[in-house]
Design a protein around this motif. Structure first.
Motif, PDB file in Angstrom:
ATOM      1  N   LEU A   1      46.669   3.932   2.369  1.00 50.64           N
ATOM      2  CA  LEU A   1      46.413   4.724   3.567  1.00 50.64           C
ATOM      3  C   LEU A   1      45.657   5.997   3.217  1.00 50.64           C
ATOM      4  O   LEU A   1      46.003   6.702   2.265  1.00 50.64           O
ATOM      5  CB  LEU A   1      47.737   5.087   4.236  1.00 50.64           C
ATOM      6  N   ASP A   2      44.611   6.282   3.976  1.00 53.00           N
ATOM      7  CA  ASP A   2      43.831   7.493   3.747  1.00 53.00           C
ATOM      8  C   ASP A   2      43.450   8.090   5.088  1.00 53.00           C
ATOM      9  O   ASP A   2      42.840   7.419   5.919  1.00 53.00           O
ATOM     10  CB  ASP A   2      42.567   7.186   2.942  1.00 53.00           C
ATOM     11  N   PHE A   3      43.848   9.341   5.297  1.00 56.47           N
ATOM     12  CA  PHE A   3      43.508  10.060   6.514  1.00 56.47           C
ATOM     13  C   PHE A   3      42.500  11.130   6.148  1.00 56.47           C
ATOM     14  O   PHE A   3      42.792  12.053   5.392  1.00 56.47           O
ATOM     15  CB  PHE A   3      44.760  10.676   7.134  1.00 56.47           C
ATOM     16  N   THR A   4      41.280  10.967   6.639  1.00 54.21           N
ATOM     17  CA  THR A   4      40.200  11.913   6.376  1.00 54.21           C
ATOM     18  C   THR A   4      40.025  12.788   7.609  1.00 54.21           C
ATOM     19  O   THR A   4      39.752  12.277   8.698  1.00 54.21           O
ATOM     20  CB  THR A   4      38.888  11.166   6.077  1.00 54.21           C
ATOM     21  N   VAL A   5      40.203  14.082   7.434  1.00 57.52           N
ATOM     22  CA  VAL A   5      40.109  15.014   8.554  1.00 57.52           C
ATOM     23  C   VAL A   5      38.675  15.521   8.685  1.00 57.52           C
ATOM     24  O   VAL A   5      38.072  15.961   7.704  1.00 57.52           O
ATOM     25  CB  VAL A   5      41.086  16.195   8.369  1.00 57.52           C
ATOM     26  N   ASP A   6      38.153  15.449   9.895  1.00 58.72           N
ATOM     27  CA  ASP A   6      36.809  15.964  10.175  1.00 58.72           C
ATOM     28  C   ASP A   6      36.822  17.477  10.333  1.00 58.72           C
ATOM     29  O   ASP A   6      35.913  18.157   9.891  1.00 58.72           O
ATOM     30  CB  ASP A   6      36.240  15.328  11.438  1.00 58.72           C
ATOM     31  N   ARG A   7      37.857  18.004  10.988  1.00 62.60           N
ATOM     32  CA  ARG A   7      37.900  19.444  11.226  1.00 62.60           C
ATOM     33  C   ARG A   7      39.318  19.891  11.564  1.00 62.60           C
ATOM     34  O   ARG A   7      40.053  19.176  12.219  1.00 62.60           O
ATOM     35  CB  ARG A   7      36.977  19.805  12.382  1.00 62.60           C
TER      36      ARG A   7
END
Length: 142
Positions: free
Chosen positions: A66-72
């Protein structure tokens, strides 16, 4: 014990990295308050941190990468809003769905409220229909 850096954005970043991306349940006591107030379209209420720890364990059993990439991240006072993309491979049971080996790629929006340097309240909304469709369980009629 509160985290050393109590800047709301930094607390939110640590929450995403340590809790969601690493699945580090042992570190959650330093990142979240003991009682969590959680708001989402399917649930709304207080839960002990122990329940959220089990929720995170379940997600990481189902999606070990699982990988959560935050844009902002956007902060105002004690609230931090952030959005991004969650990806992972379905390798364990999730919501009664046996492992499919399928990849998920969904968008989500979150808001957390910081209290004494820890996450105390959470709001979440993510593309559950897209996720279920990617797992082969589209709920919409053909």
């Amino acid at each position: 014990m509160a985290t050393e850096n109590t800047d709301p954005k930094e607390v939110a970043r640590r929450y995403v990295e340590v809790v969601w991306n690493e699945g580090n349940v042992g570190a959650m006591d330093d990142i979240l308050t003991e009682r969590q107030v959680y708001h989402d379209p399917t649930d709304d209420g207080a839960e002990p941190l122990s329940e959220f720890k089990e929720f995170i364990r379940g997600y990481h059993r189902a999606f070990p990468n699982l990988d959560f990439t935050v844009d902002r991240y956007i902060a105002e006072g004690d609230l931090v809003a952030f959005w991004g993309r969650a990806t992972g491979t379905h390798e364990g049971s999730f919501m009664g769905i046996e492992p499919t080996g399928n990849r998920i790629d969904i968008m989500g929006i979150n808001v957390v409220r910081i209290e004494d340097g820890k996450v105390a309240e959470r709001w979440a909304n993510f593309d559950i229909f897209g996720m279920l469709s990617q797992l082969g369980h589209d709920l919409l009629p053909a």
